[in-house]
Design a protein around this motif. Structure first.
Motif, PDB file in Angstrom:
ATOM      1  N   TYR A  68       0.773  -1.087   0.014  1.00  0.00           N
ATOM      2  CA  TYR A  68       0.012   0.010   0.012  1.00  0.00           C
ATOM      3  C   TYR A  68       0.783   1.156   0.090  1.00  0.00           C
ATOM      4  CZ  TYR A  68      -4.075   2.621   1.814  1.00  0.00           C
ATOM      5  OH  TYR A  68      -5.011   3.515   1.849  1.00  0.00           O
ATOM      6  N   LEU A  81       2.298   8.147   1.824  1.00  0.00           N
ATOM      7  CA  LEU A  81       2.858   9.346   1.333  1.00  0.00           C
ATOM      8  C   LEU A  81       4.151   9.592   1.783  1.00  0.00           C
ATOM      9  CD1 LEU A  81      -0.226  11.565   2.549  1.00  0.00           C
ATOM     10  CD2 LEU A  81       0.735  11.378   0.052  1.00  0.00           C
ATOM     11  N   THR A 116      -9.881   0.154  -1.573  1.00  0.00           N
ATOM     12  CA  THR A 116     -10.651   0.822  -2.580  1.00  0.00           C
ATOM     13  C   THR A 116     -11.912  -0.198  -3.072  1.00  0.00           C
ATOM     14  OG1 THR A 116      -8.665   1.529  -3.891  1.00  0.00           O
ATOM     15  CG2 THR A 116     -10.780   1.869  -4.807  1.00  0.00           C
ATOM     16  N   PHE A 144     -12.356  12.035   0.553  1.00  0.00           N
ATOM     17  CA  PHE A 144     -11.219  12.670   1.255  1.00  0.00           C
ATOM     18  C   PHE A 144      -9.975  11.791   1.029  1.00  0.00           C
ATOM     19  CE2 PHE A 144      -8.423  14.084   4.551  1.00  0.00           C
ATOM     20  CZ  PHE A 144      -8.825  15.543   4.662  1.00  0.00           C
ATOM     21  N   GLY A 145      -8.803  12.094   0.228  1.00  0.00           N
ATOM     22  CA  GLY A 145      -7.988  11.252  -0.579  1.00  0.00           C
ATOM     23  C   GLY A 145      -8.437  10.709  -1.613  1.00  0.00           C
ATOM     24  N   CYS A 146      -8.728  11.496  -2.515  1.00  0.00           N
ATOM     25  CA  CYS A 146      -9.330  11.096  -3.790  1.00  0.00           C
ATOM     26  C   CYS A 146      -8.318  10.211  -4.590  1.00  0.00           C
ATOM     27  CB  CYS A 146     -10.149  12.374  -4.493  1.00  0.00           C
ATOM     28  SG  CYS A 146      -9.112  13.458  -5.066  1.00  0.00           S
ATOM     29  N   GLY A 147      -7.150  10.202  -4.783  1.00  0.00           N
ATOM     30  CA  GLY A 147      -6.389   9.442  -5.647  1.00  0.00           C
ATOM     31  C   GLY A 147      -6.727   9.757  -7.188  1.00  0.00           C
ATOM     32  N   ILE A 199     -11.432   7.613  -8.329  1.00  0.00           N
ATOM     33  CA  ILE A 199     -12.186   6.382  -8.516  1.00  0.00           C
ATOM     34  C   ILE A 199     -13.482   6.441  -7.793  1.00  0.00           C
ATOM     35  CG2 ILE A 199     -10.856   4.955  -6.779  1.00  0.00           C
ATOM     36  CD1 ILE A 199     -11.314   2.662  -8.829  1.00  0.00           C
ATOM     37  N   ASP A 207      -7.222  16.081  -2.011  1.00  0.00           N
ATOM     38  CA  ASP A 207      -6.124  15.095  -2.058  1.00  0.00           C
ATOM     39  C   ASP A 207      -4.552  15.879  -1.817  1.00  0.00           C
ATOM     40  OD1 ASP A 207      -5.733  11.778  -2.984  1.00  0.00           O
ATOM     41  OD2 ASP A 207      -3.714  13.152  -2.778  1.00  0.00           O
ATOM     42  N   ILE A 208      -3.901  15.512  -1.101  1.00  0.00           N
ATOM     43  CA  ILE A 208      -2.717  16.095  -0.858  1.00  0.00           C
ATOM     44  C   ILE A 208      -1.553  16.135  -1.858  1.00  0.00           C
ATOM     45  CG2 ILE A 208      -1.349  14.178   0.215  1.00  0.00           C
ATOM     46  CD1 ILE A 208      -1.034  15.943   2.837  1.00  0.00           C
ATOM     47  N   ASP A 209      -1.790  15.190  -2.761  1.00  0.00           N
ATOM     48  CA  ASP A 209      -1.044  15.170  -3.904  1.00  0.00           C
ATOM     49  C   ASP A 209      -1.550  15.650  -5.399  1.00  0.00           C
ATOM     50  OD1 ASP A 209       0.573  14.213  -6.119  1.00  0.00           O
ATOM     51  OD2 ASP A 209       0.140  12.032  -5.584  1.00  0.00           O
ATOM     52  N   ILE A 244      -7.778   6.558   3.360  1.00  0.00           N
ATOM     53  CA  ILE A 244      -6.323   7.016   3.702  1.00  0.00           C
ATOM     54  C   ILE A 244      -5.698   6.017   4.750  1.00  0.00           C
ATOM     55  CG2 ILE A 244      -6.356   9.343   2.627  1.00  0.00           C
ATOM     56  CD1 ILE A 244      -7.005  10.312   5.351  1.00  0.00           C
TER      57      ILE A 244
END
Ligand code: SAM
Length: 293
Positions: A41, A44, A146, A166-169, A172, A189-191, A231
């Motif tokens: 997995y 970050l 997921t 929250f943390g949508c990546g 999806i 998302d943080i990214d 997350i």
């Protein structure tokens, strides 16, 4: 270019150290898989990596590399060189991106929902289909966390609901919610690469006008009918007040990215705000869900 792969058997204590050794020995890339070939997995930067008890650390070397030297280097620093288990494999010269794409097939979640790689035919055109290219972001549906969230979303009536992902990546879960009838989704998302992948996937599915995307520093204040956060357990613990603040009274919450042994602690934290359901388990991962009181 042809490659040689060196696989070293490790565990949660030795995996990180072996990775450093392989890099020091000239490996071009190091990956971790568990004994069942499941990718680790992805954390970050700065987050703690969750290793399995039987982790395999794989170093990739170009075929011209002197592997005898590498093995004797590793045996030289291994505290018990007799116990060092390794395997060398010659890898064919393949297009690795193509290989990954060939292995990603449409998958069904719950009763209505399909995640379809954007380069494949849709198996059930009448079903709820999300067309997806994850790009550089996490979220294809193959990871149990997921899958647990997708199945949960499929079981809800999302018609005209507002959802926070929250943390949508890859987007999806946001896209699944929109295709299942949600009025609007807020993806956070943080990214920045995740926000870009989510945006592109939203366009691919013709729902970009109903998806708002934010970095955490810009996230709006709102109350949503449904909040989903896949997350890791650490950020779920720290961000519990922020995440639950998004859930409207009687709204629903699902959390994943949590290993079985981490579930109870999180249930206790989130019980401050929500009536929690029994946890759902898939492989060693769980999904927690509840209703805001
Ligand atoms: C495991 S992926 C989940 C992606 C997708 N939602 C899914 O279910 O497959 C976790 C995502 O959360 C993001 N993330 C991790 N910590 C975060 C935080 N503190 N705030 C916002 N996003 C975060 C990561 O960048 C990553 O894209």
């Amino acid at each position: 270019m042809p490659w040689i792969q060196l696989r070293l058997s490790a565990n949660e204590e030795t995996a990180e150290k072996y990775s450093e050794w392989l890099m020091a020995a000239g490996s071009q890339a190091v990956t971790f898989i568990d004994a069942k070939d499941t990718p680790i997995y992805e954390p970050l930067p700065g987050d703690e990596v969750v290793y399995w008890h039987n982790t395999v650390v794989m170093g990739l070397f170009d075929a011209s590399h002197d592997m005898e030297k590498v093995i004797s280097y590793l045996k030289g620093i291994h505290p018990d060189k007799q116990a060092m288990q390794y395997k060398l494999e010659q890898l064919e010269d393949k297009d690795w991106e193509r290989e990954w794409m060939d292995n990603f097939h449409p998958m069904k979640f719950g009763n209505r929902l399909w995640i379809c790689p954007s380069w494949r035919e849709v198996p059930e055109p009448e079903a709820v289909n999300v067309m997806l290219d994850p790009g550089l972001a996490f979220g294809t549906g193959t990871h149990p966390t997921t899958a647990l969230c997708l199945t949960w979303l499929d079981g809800l009536d999302l018609t005209d609901k507002v959802v926070v992902d929250f943390g949508c990546g890859s987007g999806i879960l946001s896209l699944a919610a929109l295709k299942l009838g949600a009025k609007k989704v807020i993806g956070i998302d943080i990214d920045p690469q995740a926000l870009q992948a989510s945006q592109e996937n939203a366009k691919r599915n013709g729902v970009e006008d109903r998806l708002e995307l934010y970095l955490p520093k810009d996230q709006p204040t709102l109350k949503a009918d449904v909040v989903v956060a896949n997350i890791l357990a650490g950020p779920l613990r720290e961000l519990a007040p922020t995440i639950t603040e998004f859930v409207a009274d009687n709204g629903l919450l699902a959390l994943s990215g949590v290993l079985e042994e981490q579930a109870q602690g999180l249930v206790e934290i989130y019980s401050q705000w929500c009536d929690m359901d029994p946890v759902a388990v898939q492989e060693e991962w769980v999904r927690l869900s509840g209703k805001r009181h």
